[in-house]
Design an enzyme around this catalytic site. Structure first.
Site, PDB file in Angstrom:
ATOM      1  N   GLN A  91     -17.509  74.515 -47.926  1.00 63.11           N
ATOM      2  CA  GLN A  91     -17.704  74.116 -49.323  1.00 63.11           C
ATOM      3  C   GLN A  91     -17.085  74.991 -50.284  1.00 63.11           C
ATOM      4  O   GLN A  91     -16.688  74.354 -51.165  1.00 63.11           O
ATOM      5  CB  GLN A  91     -19.392  74.119 -49.427  1.00 63.11           C
ATOM      6  CG  GLN A  91     -19.855  73.752 -50.740  1.00 63.11           C
ATOM      7  CD  GLN A  91     -19.663  71.936 -50.623  1.00 63.11           C
ATOM      8  OE1 GLN A  91     -19.641  71.477 -49.670  1.00 63.11           O
ATOM      9  NE2 GLN A  91     -19.853  71.405 -51.868  1.00 63.11           N
ATOM     10  N   GLU A 151     -21.589  58.177 -56.636  1.00 62.56           N
ATOM     11  CA  GLU A 151     -21.077  58.633 -55.366  1.00 62.56           C
ATOM     12  C   GLU A 151     -21.142  57.054 -54.438  1.00 62.56           C
ATOM     13  O   GLU A 151     -22.248  57.464 -53.444  1.00 62.56           O
ATOM     14  CB  GLU A 151     -20.867  59.672 -54.582  1.00 62.56           C
ATOM     15  CG  GLU A 151     -20.555  60.918 -55.362  1.00 62.56           C
ATOM     16  CD  GLU A 151     -20.408  62.221 -54.761  1.00 62.56           C
ATOM     17  OE1 GLU A 151     -20.794  62.376 -53.400  1.00 62.56           O
ATOM     18  OE2 GLU A 151     -19.602  63.084 -55.234  1.00 62.56           O
TER      19      GLU A 151
END
Ligand SMILES: [Zn+2]
Length: 277
Positions: free
Chosen positions: A153, A245
């Site tokens: 990440q 998204e």
């Protein structure tokens, strides 16, 4: 003469008095008008608040009714499971910019699909079934992102900032702009192992155009029945902190997914309804 003077004086006094009265009348009228405008604004505001409150009450009532129905149909089992599971590592765990993952969170993972993708063992089978059914319906879903470690990440986040800086985004703004699409390390659902990004083989851009693909149309309509939700719906950035998204799906279990889908909520709102955060 005296009478005339007296009359003139009386007339002048009368005019002065009339002037004062007229002035007062204008002032009072203006005050009344202003008050009315203010009152009207206040009424509109109240009406708006009322509608919002009514909407919130309707949503709560619908959710409570749904909870009763689920409890009745499952003999209380699902409900009991769900509330027993309100702890770290719970499938309903809320992770967003304001709620980071619990310290040292490590899910139990298993492989899904190909290319070394991994998801939490509690959602892997449901996910694979969802993709298999999506394919059987004639779509071309491709899993592009699943579980991510803190390091993965961090790398994605740093790369995003670098791309933004290269594109001319001011250095002071780059981190917050980046965080809207690549979560700050420690606040990504991908680190939970309960989220997956799926795109259509025929349209690989990660943008709003994705929503028009057959894959997303199918997933958006059916994901709830596998316990998944489209986590960042259009127009909910204020609530989720993340851009729209139409490719990011989050597992939360069948009951919560069905309720969120039917009531049109975000996970943030659902969590609030359940009395969390
Ligand atoms: Zn994602």
């Amino acid at each position: 003469m005296v009478v005339k003077t007296k009359n003139r004086l009386g007339f002048s006094l009368l005019m002065a008095l009339a002037g004062i009265l007229l002035g007062l009348l204008i002032q009072v009228s203006l005050a009344v008008w202003t008050e009315s405008a203010g009152q009207a604004a206040a009424r509109r505001e109240l009406a708006l608040l009322g509608r919002r409150a009514e909407e919130a009450l309707r949503t709560r009532a619908a959710w409570e009714e749904s909870e009763r129905r689920w409890a009745a149909e499952s003999g209380g089992q699902i409900l009991a499971d769900k509330f027993a599971a309100v702890r770290e590592g719970d499938i309903l765990l809320l992770v967003n910019p304001w709620n980071p993952l619990p310290e040292g969170y490590v899910p139990e993972l298993t492989e899904v699909g190909t290319e070394g993708h991994r998801l939490d063992v509690r959602c892997a089978a449901a996910f694979e079934q969802m993709l298999a059914d999506c394919k059987a319906a004639g779509c071309r879903p491709v899993l592009i992102s699943s579980y991510r470690t803190q390091e993965m990440q961090q790398e994605l986040y740093d790369n995003k900032i670098k791309r933004l800086l290269d594109a001319g985004t001011p250095a002071a703004e780059a981190p917050s702009v980046a965080a809207m699409s690549v979560a700050v390390p420690g606040t990504s659902e991908h680190q939970l192992g309960l989220a997956a990004d799926v795109i259509d083989e025929n349209y690989t851009n990660l943008d709003q155009g994705q929503e028009r693909t057959a894959t997303q149309q199918w997933l958006m309509a059916n994901c709830w029945s596998y316990g998944f939700i489209l986590r960042y719906p259009n127009g909910t950035t204020d609530l989720t902190g993340i851009i729209y998204e139409p490719w990011h799906y989050r597992y939360i279990g069948l009951q919560a997914a069905e309720e969120i889908h039917r009531l049109g909520l975000t996970l943030e709102e659902y969590t609030a309804l359940r009395g969390g955060h």
